[in-house]
Enzyme design. Structure first.
Site, PDB file in Angstrom:
ATOM      1  N   HIS A 116       0.810  -1.222   0.000  1.00  8.43           N
ATOM      2  CA  HIS A 116       0.000   0.000   0.000  1.00  8.43           C
ATOM      3  C   HIS A 116       0.844   1.273   0.000  1.00  8.43           C
ATOM      4  CE1 HIS A 116      -2.763  -3.044   1.798  1.00  8.43           C
ATOM      5  NE2 HIS A 116      -3.642  -2.446   0.998  1.00  8.43           N
ATOM      6  N   ASP A 218      32.229 -29.611  21.269  1.00 11.37           N
ATOM      7  CA  ASP A 218      32.371 -30.977  20.781  1.00 11.37           C
ATOM      8  C   ASP A 218      33.583 -31.129  19.864  1.00 11.37           C
ATOM      9  OD1 ASP A 218      32.104 -33.577  20.000  1.00 11.37           O
ATOM     10  OD2 ASP A 218      30.270 -33.296  18.849  1.00 11.37           O
ATOM     11  N   HIS A 221      34.352 -34.959  18.102  1.00  7.18           N
ATOM     12  CA  HIS A 221      34.004 -35.499  16.787  1.00  7.18           C
ATOM     13  C   HIS A 221      35.092 -35.253  15.740  1.00  7.18           C
ATOM     14  CE1 HIS A 221      33.211 -31.345  15.635  1.00  7.18           C
ATOM     15  NE2 HIS A 221      33.055 -31.738  14.389  1.00  7.18           N
ATOM     16  N   HIS A 226      36.267 -35.692  10.864  1.00  6.55           N
ATOM     17  CA  HIS A 226      37.026 -34.882   9.913  1.00  6.55           C
ATOM     18  C   HIS A 226      38.431 -35.425   9.637  1.00  6.55           C
ATOM     19  CE1 HIS A 226      33.830 -32.017  10.138  1.00  6.55           C
ATOM     20  NE2 HIS A 226      34.109 -31.622  11.360  1.00  6.55           N
ATOM     21  N   ASP A 368      29.953 -32.577   8.639  1.00 15.18           N
ATOM     22  CA  ASP A 368      29.084 -32.170   9.748  1.00 15.18           C
ATOM     23  C   ASP A 368      27.613 -32.236   9.356  1.00 15.18           C
ATOM     24  OD1 ASP A 368      31.028 -31.660  11.672  1.00 15.18           O
ATOM     25  OD2 ASP A 368      31.373 -29.625  10.946  1.00 15.18           O
TER      26      ASP A 368
END
Length: 448
Positions: A116, A218, A221, A226, A368
């Site tokens: 508008h 973390d 991991h 990796h 990941d």
């Protein structure tokens, strides 16, 4: 003028949450990653109340410069004011709620709604409408119908945060002693930092907490998930985190920072010797500025999450926000942060390094993303959602005689930060006001 959001209605606490989140015994349940009711409570009690990262000051250096982003699922505009300050508005016209800005970034003298023709200046004031004359006979007060402002905006070392809650503690209080550690990345050189390149955006079919917790502490991991990618980037063997002589996990009110003191472990996996050289070159000046301890953190094997969804990787120099888009979906916003004073070729190597490692096609990001998606998808099962998940590593590793600030735990291979993250999440969901959130901190506010 823009109207500031001052009050938030908060519903009663969730019932039965204790059954799926028992941190004293190192246990959570998969339900917290897939339950719609829990997610709705997160939007209300976490994302509508906590301080959320919305921009870096370098993205909006001049009057009228803006970016659009999200606070939870609420879309907002972050814009530089004539005064030099920054305002954050809901990206919604107060007439029918249409989005007023569709661009991700730019520079403007104002915003005009497509529906508008309501128009707003950079201060958020309503300054005109299509067929403006028809409003004159309805006792229409323009000053009451500007873009809605968030309750508070503040910045720390170039990082701009905002909150919808006027009763939230100050940003300084919210960050607490974790800010002392953040300086190792965001204030290690005179002139501070800046974002380079654009924003990398990607979508994952996973719960936002999975990713935020991954960065809060973390490191466990990394040596498994990796390993092949790290070997490829380094051209050989990768050091084990357990071999580091000194490493820590520190947390405060859900924020968590895990780190070693190896100076360049994270930056090494970018495969750019020039970046290693740069960090070793500036290390003496960092020591003068921040002390020897933090000079060893500047590019070390480390990661951090500021509760709830702002994370960063020192050394790899990626900054990320995990934007919730439902209990089983998130949108990831990623930027590359560098020292303003760094040589241009160093900045460019960091930008390219981020593309190679932590982008949708990056060698680490793909690892990941797959894990996070399956952590969420398996939680969809009616029985699997009730399964106990272990977060009890390092239950008795709190250091009580350290000169370091915050709650300090021995070693990075430790789930202390994950427990602290979920405990704060649990406390926020079970509190109707900030005064009801328990203080579970046992560490110090200041470093000795």
């Amino acid at each position: 003028m823009g109207n500031i959001i001052k009050t938030l209605d908060v519903t009663d606490s969730l019932t039965g949450l204790k059954d799926v989140c028992d941190l004293e015994n190192g246990r959570i349940a998969g339900k917290i990653f897939y339950d719609q009711e829990i997610y709705e409570q997160e939007l209300e009690k976490v994302f509508a109340r906590c301080w959320l990262f919305v921009a870096h000051e370098s993205q909006i250096p001049k009057t009228g410069d803006y970016i659009t982003t999200s606070m939870g699922e609420d879309e907002v505009i972050v814009i530089r004011q004539k005064s030099g300050g920054i305002k954050v508005f809901l990206n919604a016209c107060p007439h029918r709620g249409n989005k007023v800005c569709f661009a991700e970034s730019g520079s403007t003298r104002g915003f005009i709604c497509n529906y508008h023709g309501w128009s707003f200046n950079v201060e958020g004031n309503l300054v005109g409408q299509h067929e403006s004359g028809v409003y004159e006979d309805s006792n229409f007060d323009k000053s009451k119908w500007g873009l809605k402002e968030v309750a508070q905006v503040d910045s720390y070392k170039g990082l701009v945060f905002a909150t919808f809650d006027a009763n939230a503690p100050s940003l300084k209080e919210y960050l607490g002693p974790i800010a002392w550690y953040m300086d190792a990345l965001f204030d290690n050189q005179e002139g501070g930092t800046e974002f380079v390149g654009g924003c990398i955006r990607s979508t994952y079919e996973c719960n936002w907490k999975i990713a935020a917790e991954n960065f809060v502490g973390d490191i466990l991991h990394a040596g498994w998930t990796h390993d092949s990618a790290a070997r490829a980037m380094l051209g050989g063997s990768v050091a084990k985190v357990s071999d580091f002589e000194e490493s820590y996990s520190v947390n405060w009110n859900g924020h968590g920072y895990e780190f070693a003191l190896d100076t360049v472990g994270n930056v090494a996996v970018l495969g750019e010797s020039a970046l290693n050289k740069y960090l070793h070159t500036i290390k003496p000046s960092v020591a003068e500025r921040l002390g020897d301890f933090r000079s060893n953190m500047i590019g070390s094997v480390s990661s951090c999450t500021i509760f709830p969804n702002f994370s960063f990787l020192p050394g790899q120099n990626t900054v990320r926000v995990w934007q919730p888009r439902g209990p089983n979906k998130m949108e990831l916003f990623t930027w590359v942060v560098v020292n303003k004073s760094a040589p241009e070729e160093v900045k460019e190597k960091w930008r390219k390094g981020a593309m190679m490692t932590f982008s949708p096609t990056g060698v680490f990001e793909m690892d990941d993303g797959e894990n996070w998606e399956y952590c969420t998808k398996t939680a969809k099962g009616r029985v699997t959602a009730q399964q106990d998940l272990f977060v009890g590593l390092g239950m008795d590793t709190l250091l009580t005689d350290t000169p370091l600030p915050a709650n300090v735990y021995e070693g990075q291979l430790n789930e202390a930060n994950s427990r602290a993250f979920y405990q704060y999440w649990y406390d926020m969901l079970n509190s109707r006001s900030w005064n009801e959130v328990p203080d579970r901190n046992v560490g110090k506010q200041e470093a000795e």
